[in-house]
Design a protein around this motif. Structure first.
Motif, PDB file in Angstrom:
ATOM      1  N   LEU A 198       0.686  -1.348  -0.147  1.00 53.33           N
ATOM      2  CA  LEU A 198      -0.265   0.329  -0.170  1.00 53.33           C
ATOM      3  C   LEU A 198       0.817   1.153   0.043  1.00 53.33           C
ATOM      4  O   LEU A 198       0.780   2.347  -0.828  1.00 53.33           O
ATOM      5  CB  LEU A 198      -0.630  -0.140   1.367  1.00 53.33           C
ATOM      6  N   GLY A 199       2.014   1.049   0.750  1.00 51.83           N
ATOM      7  CA  GLY A 199       2.683   2.692   0.617  1.00 51.83           C
ATOM      8  C   GLY A 199       2.953   2.368  -0.209  1.00 51.83           C
ATOM      9  O   GLY A 199       3.655   3.348  -0.303  1.00 51.83           O
ATOM     10  N   ALA A 200       4.642   1.254  -0.180  1.00 50.65           N
ATOM     11  CA  ALA A 200       4.748   1.305  -2.270  1.00 50.65           C
ATOM     12  C   ALA A 200       3.958   2.265  -2.834  1.00 50.65           C
ATOM     13  O   ALA A 200       4.818   2.503  -3.635  1.00 50.65           O
ATOM     14  CB  ALA A 200       5.285   0.722  -2.451  1.00 50.65           C
ATOM     15  N   SER A 201       2.596   1.899  -3.715  1.00 48.35           N
ATOM     16  CA  SER A 201       1.853   2.047  -4.634  1.00 48.35           C
ATOM     17  C   SER A 201       1.515   3.925  -4.391  1.00 48.35           C
ATOM     18  O   SER A 201       2.005   4.648  -5.333  1.00 48.35           O
ATOM     19  CB  SER A 201       0.596   2.024  -4.457  1.00 48.35           C
ATOM     20  N   VAL A 202       1.662   3.987  -3.172  1.00 43.96           N
ATOM     21  CA  VAL A 202       1.370   5.852  -3.097  1.00 43.96           C
ATOM     22  C   VAL A 202       2.495   6.360  -3.188  1.00 43.96           C
ATOM     23  O   VAL A 202       2.573   7.171  -3.955  1.00 43.96           O
ATOM     24  CB  VAL A 202       0.736   6.039  -0.966  1.00 43.96           C
ATOM     25  N   GLY A 203       3.447   5.470  -2.590  1.00 45.75           N
ATOM     26  CA  GLY A 203       4.865   6.460  -3.058  1.00 45.75           C
ATOM     27  C   GLY A 203       5.235   7.121  -4.545  1.00 45.75           C
ATOM     28  O   GLY A 203       5.509   7.307  -5.023  1.00 45.75           O
ATOM     29  N   ASP A 204       5.162   5.400  -5.223  1.00 46.38           N
ATOM     30  CA  ASP A 204       5.270   5.778  -6.210  1.00 46.38           C
ATOM     31  C   ASP A 204       4.649   6.436  -7.370  1.00 46.38           C
ATOM     32  O   ASP A 204       4.368   6.992  -7.862  1.00 46.38           O
ATOM     33  CB  ASP A 204       5.020   3.987  -7.479  1.00 46.38           C
ATOM     34  N   TYR A 205       2.745   6.368  -7.128  1.00 50.76           N
ATOM     35  CA  TYR A 205       1.920   6.983  -7.789  1.00 50.76           C
ATOM     36  C   TYR A 205       2.498   8.797  -7.125  1.00 50.76           C
ATOM     37  O   TYR A 205       2.101   9.181  -8.418  1.00 50.76           O
ATOM     38  CB  TYR A 205       0.847   6.837  -6.530  1.00 50.76           C
TER      39      TYR A 205
END
Length: 255
Positions: A198-205
């Motif tokens: 979840l955090g990685a997806s937010v960071g990448d976004y």
């Protein structure tokens, strides 16, 4: 036994955990690409910093927000780098690394339970339990990285949709716990693993260019933004002690 060495699981816990996870993703990319250290150099540097912080953490006699959360932030970076090294440097398929990390985490849980007869984070008050706890945390980050990358590569939903998907999965775990009686310990650890992708997806976004489906803030701005929020929340918790467990409060009153 001493005081509990980890915080109470409150909304602050989950917010900082996701933010640390996001920083783990963006900071690893930043150091690897911008600082020119390469995966091996970044891994050695972050590993050394993590070792120093964990020594301080183990030497504390109770939970200290200013020590605990830097350890989580660094272990999120190291867990990400372990997975990235296996995939990018050694060419290990994501299916293999995901399976290996899942097995490693299961072994840690098994050893932890056989030694202590509990996996509860409300009783991290011995060196043995704390060692098992931090090993479990490390492998949840590595597993979450590999599994998240595997899902994103296989399904290719995009960063924003992936973030929503993992958020819904965490919500489903919460629903299963509060409405269907899923064990609290397993609910916690499943959610803990899911917060990594979840955090990685937010960071990448937030960090990736608009042409790649992101907002285009860049790794530097995204890392700085989330580190600022983490710092603010950690200072707040250090002052207010809103996340100190009842066990730790009782031990402090009895001391």
């Amino acid at each position: 036994m001493g005081r509990n060495k980890v915080p109470e699981v409150t909304v602050y816990f989950w917010i900082i955990k996701v933010l640390c996870t996001t920083v783990g993703e963006t900071a690893a990319d930043l150091l690897n690409e911008k600082a020119g250290l390469g995966l091996s150099g970044v891994s050695a540097l972050m590993g050394a910093l993590l070792a120093v912080v964990l020594v301080v953490q183990f030497r504390t006699t109770a939970y200290r927000a200013g020590v605990y959360w830097p350890a989580v932030a660094l272990i999120s970076i190291v867990g990400t780098l372990i997975s990235d090294n296996l995939t990018d440097t050694m060419g290990v398929p994501l299916e293999t690394s995901t399976t290996v990390f899942a097995i490693a985490l299961a072994i840690v849980f098994m050893v932890w339970y056989r030694r202590e007869r509990t996996l509860s984070i409300h009783s991290i008050d011995t060196i043995g339990r704390e060692a098992c706890y931090w090993l479990a945390v490390l492998f949840t980050f590595a597993l979450g990285t590999a599994a998240g990358d595997l899902v994103s590569e296989r399904i290719d939903l995009g960063y924003w949709v992936s973030a929503v998907l993992f958020a819904l999965a965490i919500a489903a775990v919460g629903l299963a716990h509060f409405q269907l009686g899923l064990d609290a310990v397993w609910s916690f650890w499943i959610a803990y693993v899911l917060t990594r992708p979840l955090g990685a997806s937010v960071g990448d976004y937030l960090s990736q260019p608009t042409g790649h489906g992101g907002v285009g803030l860049g790794a530097v701005v995204t890392s700085a933004l989330f580190l600022t929020v983490i710092l603010g929340l950690v200072v707040y918790l250090a002052v207010t002690r809103r996340d100190v467990t009842e066990q730790a409060r009782s031990a402090r009153r009895a001391a």
